[in-house]
Design a protein around this motif. Structure first.
Motif, PDB file in Angstrom:
ATOM      1  N   GLY A  14       0.797  -1.213   0.000  1.00 22.74           N
ATOM      2  CA  GLY A  14       0.000   0.000   0.000  1.00 22.74           C
ATOM      3  C   GLY A  14       0.835   1.271   0.000  1.00 22.74           C
ATOM      4  O   GLY A  14       0.296   2.364  -0.211  1.00 22.74           O
ATOM      5  N   GLY A  15       2.115   1.128   0.225  1.00 22.18           N
ATOM      6  CA  GLY A  15       3.004   2.275   0.270  1.00 22.18           C
ATOM      7  C   GLY A  15       3.466   2.717  -1.107  1.00 22.18           C
ATOM      8  O   GLY A  15       3.032   2.175  -2.135  1.00 22.18           O
ATOM      9  N   SER A  16       4.369   3.688  -1.094  1.00 24.30           N
ATOM     10  CA  SER A  16       4.853   4.275  -2.347  1.00 24.30           C
ATOM     11  C   SER A  16       6.371   4.375  -2.338  1.00 24.30           C
ATOM     12  O   SER A  16       7.005   4.486  -1.285  1.00 24.30           O
ATOM     13  N   LEU A  17       6.921   4.328  -3.519  1.00 22.33           N
ATOM     14  CA  LEU A  17       8.346   4.592  -3.737  1.00 22.33           C
ATOM     15  C   LEU A  17       8.492   5.338  -5.053  1.00 22.33           C
ATOM     16  O   LEU A  17       7.663   5.179  -5.960  1.00 22.33           O
ATOM     17  N   ARG A  18       9.561   6.105  -5.147  1.00 24.07           N
ATOM     18  CA  ARG A  18       9.870   6.793  -6.393  1.00 24.07           C
ATOM     19  C   ARG A  18      11.282   6.422  -6.812  1.00 24.07           C
ATOM     20  O   ARG A  18      12.251   6.713  -6.099  1.00 24.07           O
ATOM     21  N   LEU A  19      11.373   5.776  -7.942  1.00 27.64           N
ATOM     22  CA  LEU A  19      12.673   5.405  -8.481  1.00 27.64           C
ATOM     23  C   LEU A  19      13.156   6.506  -9.424  1.00 27.64           C
ATOM     24  O   LEU A  19      12.360   7.131 -10.129  1.00 27.64           O
ATOM     25  N   SER A  20      14.455   6.693  -9.423  1.00 30.80           N
ATOM     26  CA  SER A  20      15.075   7.652 -10.331  1.00 30.80           C
ATOM     27  C   SER A  20      16.156   6.962 -11.140  1.00 30.80           C
ATOM     28  O   SER A  20      16.771   5.993 -10.669  1.00 30.80           O
ATOM     29  N   CYS A  21      16.392   7.458 -12.317  1.00 27.21           N
ATOM     30  CA  CYS A  21      17.455   6.913 -13.165  1.00 27.21           C
ATOM     31  C   CYS A  21      18.148   8.081 -13.842  1.00 27.21           C
ATOM     32  O   CYS A  21      17.539   8.773 -14.667  1.00 27.21           O
ATOM     33  N   LEU A  22      19.396   8.288 -13.481  1.00 28.18           N
ATOM     34  CA  LEU A  22      20.191   9.379 -14.034  1.00 28.18           C
ATOM     35  C   LEU A  22      21.034   8.854 -15.186  1.00 28.18           C
ATOM     36  O   LEU A  22      21.750   7.859 -15.039  1.00 28.18           O
ATOM     37  N   ALA A  23      20.929   9.533 -16.315  1.00 25.12           N
ATOM     38  CA  ALA A  23      21.707   9.141 -17.487  1.00 25.12           C
ATOM     39  C   ALA A  23      22.925  10.044 -17.642  1.00 25.12           C
ATOM     40  O   ALA A  23      22.888  11.226 -17.284  1.00 25.12           O
ATOM     41  N   SER A  69       7.783   9.167 -15.709  1.00 17.88           N
ATOM     42  CA  SER A  69       7.988  10.549 -16.129  1.00 17.88           C
ATOM     43  C   SER A  69       9.475  10.782 -16.381  1.00 17.88           C
ATOM     44  O   SER A  69      10.310   9.927 -16.085  1.00 17.88           O
ATOM     45  N   ARG A  70       9.785  11.924 -16.926  1.00 18.69           N
ATOM     46  CA  ARG A  70      11.183  12.242 -17.220  1.00 18.69           C
ATOM     47  C   ARG A  70      11.416  13.732 -17.111  1.00 18.69           C
ATOM     48  O   ARG A  70      10.499  14.530 -17.298  1.00 18.69           O
ATOM     49  N   ASP A  71      12.623  14.082 -16.797  1.00 17.47           N
ATOM     50  CA  ASP A  71      13.043  15.475 -16.732  1.00 17.47           C
ATOM     51  C   ASP A  71      14.258  15.584 -17.644  1.00 17.47           C
ATOM     52  O   ASP A  71      15.380  15.244 -17.245  1.00 17.47           O
ATOM     53  N   SER A  72      14.038  16.040 -18.852  1.00 22.24           N
ATOM     54  CA  SER A  72      15.122  16.088 -19.831  1.00 22.24           C
ATOM     55  C   SER A  72      16.228  17.042 -19.400  1.00 22.24           C
ATOM     56  O   SER A  72      17.405  16.806 -19.685  1.00 22.24           O
ATOM     57  N   ALA A  73      15.875  18.101 -18.708  1.00 24.34           N
ATOM     58  CA  ALA A  73      16.886  19.066 -18.269  1.00 24.34           C
ATOM     59  C   ALA A  73      17.867  18.435 -17.281  1.00 24.34           C
ATOM     60  O   ALA A  73      19.023  18.840 -17.189  1.00 24.34           O
ATOM     61  N   LYS A  74      17.386  17.440 -16.545  1.00 24.48           N
ATOM     62  CA  LYS A  74      18.232  16.765 -15.553  1.00 24.48           C
ATOM     63  C   LYS A  74      18.686  15.387 -16.022  1.00 24.48           C
ATOM     64  O   LYS A  74      19.310  14.651 -15.257  1.00 24.48           O
ATOM     65  N   ASN A  75      18.344  15.046 -17.267  1.00 30.56           N
ATOM     66  CA  ASN A  75      18.714  13.729 -17.808  1.00 30.56           C
ATOM     67  C   ASN A  75      18.292  12.598 -16.879  1.00 30.56           C
ATOM     68  O   ASN A  75      19.039  11.632 -16.666  1.00 30.56           O
ATOM     69  N   THR A  76      17.110  12.722 -16.359  1.00 26.30           N
ATOM     70  CA  THR A  76      16.629  11.767 -15.360  1.00 26.30           C
ATOM     71  C   THR A  76      15.233  11.282 -15.719  1.00 26.30           C
ATOM     72  O   THR A  76      14.400  12.068 -16.161  1.00 26.30           O
ATOM     73  N   MET A  77      15.000   9.999 -15.528  1.00 23.24           N
ATOM     74  CA  MET A  77      13.666   9.431 -15.655  1.00 23.24           C
ATOM     75  C   MET A  77      13.221   8.926 -14.293  1.00 23.24           C
ATOM     76  O   MET A  77      14.062   8.604 -13.441  1.00 23.24           O
ATOM     77  N   PHE A  78      11.933   8.884 -14.100  1.00 26.91           N
ATOM     78  CA  PHE A  78      11.384   8.527 -12.809  1.00 26.91           C
ATOM     79  C   PHE A  78      10.312   7.454 -12.966  1.00 26.91           C
ATOM     80  O   PHE A  78       9.643   7.370 -13.989  1.00 26.91           O
ATOM     81  N   LEU A  79      10.138   6.680 -11.919  1.00 24.29           N
ATOM     82  CA  LEU A  79       9.016   5.755 -11.848  1.00 24.29           C
ATOM     83  C   LEU A  79       8.372   5.940 -10.479  1.00 24.29           C
ATOM     84  O   LEU A  79       8.945   5.554  -9.457  1.00 24.29           O
ATOM     85  N   GLN A  80       7.224   6.578 -10.478  1.00 23.02           N
ATOM     86  CA  GLN A  80       6.467   6.758  -9.241  1.00 23.02           C
ATOM     87  C   GLN A  80       5.586   5.538  -9.054  1.00 23.02           C
ATOM     88  O   GLN A  80       4.756   5.233  -9.919  1.00 23.02           O
ATOM     89  N   MET A  81       5.767   4.857  -7.952  1.00 20.18           N
ATOM     90  CA  MET A  81       5.044   3.610  -7.691  1.00 20.18           C
ATOM     91  C   MET A  81       4.163   3.804  -6.465  1.00 20.18           C
ATOM     92  O   MET A  81       4.673   4.051  -5.364  1.00 20.18           O
ATOM     93  N   ASN A  82       2.874   3.706  -6.672  1.00 17.03           N
ATOM     94  CA  ASN A  82       1.907   3.850  -5.582  1.00 17.03           C
ATOM     95  C   ASN A  82       1.140   2.554  -5.386  1.00 17.03           C
ATOM     96  O   ASN A  82       1.139   1.686  -6.265  1.00 17.03           O
ATOM     97  N   SER A  83       0.497   2.442  -4.247  1.00 12.56           N
ATOM     98  CA  SER A  83      -0.313   1.253  -3.941  1.00 12.56           C
ATOM     99  C   SER A  83       0.481  -0.025  -4.202  1.00 12.56           C
ATOM    100  O   SER A  83      -0.002  -0.960  -4.856  1.00 12.56           O
ATOM    101  N   LEU A  84       1.674  -0.053  -3.696  1.00 13.45           N
ATOM    102  CA  LEU A  84       2.559  -1.191  -3.963  1.00 13.45           C
ATOM    103  C   LEU A  84       2.013  -2.481  -3.364  1.00 13.45           C
ATOM    104  O   LEU A  84       1.364  -2.477  -2.304  1.00 13.45           O
ATOM    105  N   LYS A  85       2.284  -3.564  -4.078  1.00 11.23           N
ATOM    106  CA  LYS A  85       1.837  -4.885  -3.667  1.00 11.23           C
ATOM    107  C   LYS A  85       3.055  -5.808  -3.493  1.00 11.23           C
ATOM    108  O   LYS A  85       4.095  -5.574  -4.121  1.00 11.23           O
ATOM    109  N   PRO A  86       2.921  -6.846  -2.713  1.00 12.13           N
ATOM    110  CA  PRO A  86       4.053  -7.775  -2.555  1.00 12.13           C
ATOM    111  C   PRO A  86       4.561  -8.316  -3.895  1.00 12.13           C
ATOM    112  O   PRO A  86       5.768  -8.542  -4.049  1.00 12.13           O
TER     113      PRO A  86
END
Length: 114
Positions: A14-23, A69-86
């Protein structure tokens, strides 16, 4: 090109995490960018994709819960994960395709406890 993913961790269902990926280079040049995951004992699977033209695709199991989502200015992509399940537990990898070559980050572990 190097991709560095971070943001994984242990979270309750039920929790959330936000993953980031810097290129290390401009993500605007990537033809396709994606997030993949590999659960223990299973093959790697696509979680979400986005093309340079902003077309998106996501696994049915995460639709409505995960947002790419992505932020081209920061060369970063994101994955917002909500309502997480096992069943979301696994190592998450970011990917980018450039000039016909797929580049992968090292992966970040997400563990969802019940």
């Amino acid at each position: 090109v190097q991709l560095q993913a971070c943001g994984g961790g242990l979270v309750q269902a039920g929790g959330s995490l936000r993953l980031s990926c810097l290129a290390s280079s401009s993500i605007s040049s990537f033809v396709v960018m994606g997030w993949y995951r590999q659960a223990p004992g299973k093959e790697r699977e696509m979680v979400a994709l986005i093309t340079r033209g902003s077309s998106t695709n996501a696994a049915d199991s995460v639709k409505g819960r995960f947002t790419f989502s992505r932020d081209s200015a920061k060369n970063t992509m994101f994955l917002q994960m909500n309502s997480l399940k096992p069943e979301d537990t696994g190592v998450y990898y970011c990917q980018g395709r450039l000039a016909g070559i797929d580049y992968w980050g090292r992966g970040t572990l997400v563990t969802v406890s019940s």
